[in-house]
Design an enzyme around this catalytic site. Structure first.
Site, short mmCIF file in Angstrom:
data_model
loop_
_atom_site.label_atom_id
_atom_site.label_comp_id
_atom_site.label_asym_id
_atom_site.label_seq_id
_atom_site.Cartn_x
_atom_site.Cartn_y
_atom_site.Cartn_z
N GLY A 81 -14.32 -27.34 -27.47
CA GLY A 81 -14.16 -27.89 -28.81
C GLY A 81 -13.16 -26.66 -30.12
O GLY A 81 -12.39 -25.87 -29.00
N HIS A 92 -5.35 -26.76 -27.53
CA HIS A 92 -5.78 -28.14 -27.35
C HIS A 92 -4.91 -28.63 -27.46
O HIS A 92 -4.91 -30.31 -26.77
CB HIS A 92 -6.87 -28.07 -28.07
CG HIS A 92 -7.72 -26.99 -27.97
ND1 HIS A 92 -8.76 -26.03 -28.11
CD2 HIS A 92 -8.96 -26.80 -26.80
CE1 HIS A 92 -8.57 -25.02 -27.70
NE2 HIS A 92 -9.52 -25.44 -26.98
#
Ligand code: PAF
Length: 295
Positions: A42, A48
């Site tokens: 996360g 990402h």
């Protein structure tokens, strides 16, 4: 005429239970989709989302996992302070093309009485492994569990965590997991700092200082590309670049073979320059692949 607004993509569903994730994946397979997987902890940033976008390119059903894995943090490390930003991560994943988020509850990943671990071999020992003794065992264990739940055809990792990618590639080979590992390029901020969820913990002054690691890698790259052969001299120059920037602790600075992670004694062909430093409480890693002159 009313102004046109660009529609935001619908945020993907969030599965928190293993069974929910398995069912969603099975349904996608039934519909003829292959499964692409992006495991994360996360606090998603452009590094990402570049992985999610790469995963989405081939039309696969894209699963993004979000789980801050306790077993890869040492007792004195920042597990409790690690940023947790599920709502923002869900939106970022939607924009990048994710179809499902798997954000497992802790007891799904480590049920009561859990005691099995995946222990990687010597590839996990140098570099980060020398400073974070159980880190790669924790990474391999959680990634093996996630792979067993998601059953992806292909999984995406970032070159930023170069040693992690090498260790995981070996894990899938050694444990006969039929999963293709794709490693995507490292993504940098405009000034060169490698993107990392941990950058958010830096103060303004530390953020400025943090650039010293990238500068040290550039120093090494320039010297290697100019044909310098003395690894010791290059690493000393990297160390100077870092220490000139202010108070920092160097975990390691290495020039290695990018596949075996063995120190490059005499640079010839592709090498990886890598380092890890600590500025205040924050540990930063970075690396660069450099094509040197072959004999
Ligand atoms: O790279 C990461 O964020 C983590 O190490 C991973 C692969 C998600 C395992 O927890």
């Amino acid at each position: 005429m009313a102004a046109m607004t660009k529609e935001e993509p619908t945020a993907p569903p969030v599965a928190t239970r293993e069974g929910e994730a398995r069912s969603a994946v099975a349904e996608a397979r039934k519909a003829g989709r292959s499964i692409a997987f992006v495991p994360t902890m996360g606090a998603l940033h452009a590094g990402h989302t570049s992985l999610i976008e790469a995963a989405d390119k081939g039309g696969a059903f894209v699963v993004v996992s979000i789980y801050v894995n306790p077993t890869q943090f040492g007792p004195m490390e920042d597990f409790n302070e690690y940023p947790r930003t599920l709502d923002a991560d869900r939106e970022a994943s939607a924009r990048a093309g994710a179809d499902l988020i798997f954000a497992p509850a802790h007891d799904e990943m480590y049920p009561p009485g859990d005691q099995t671990r995946v222990r990687p071999g010597p590839l996990s020992e140098p570099m980060c492994g020398a400073f974070r003794p159980d880190h790669f065992e924790g990474v391999c264990t959680v990634v093996a569990k996630l792979f067993n739940i998601v059953h992806p055809d292909v999984a995406y990792f970032g070159q930023k965590d170069a040693q992690q990618a090498v260790v995981l590639r070996r894990m899938v080979r050694d444990l006969c997991m039929p999963i293709q590992i794709e490693v995507c390029p490292l993504v940098r901020e405009e000034d060169g700092l490698a993107m990392s969820s941990r950058n958010a913990k830096l103060t303004a002054a530390q953020r400025k200082q943090a650039l010293c690691l990238y500068k040290a890698l550039c120093t090494a790259r320039d010297r290697l590309m100019a044909g310098e052969q003395t690894i010791g001299g290059i690493i000393a120059a990297m160390r100077d670049t870092i220490m000139e920037s202010g108070p920092a602790e160097i975990d390691y600075l290495s020039i290695v073979d990018p596949e075996t992670l063995e120190p490059a004694r005499k640079p010839a062909g592709l090498v990886m320059v890598a380092g890890a430093i600590r500025i205040g409480e924050t540990r930063l890693i970075d690396n660069m692949l450099v094509e040197t002159i072959r004999d």
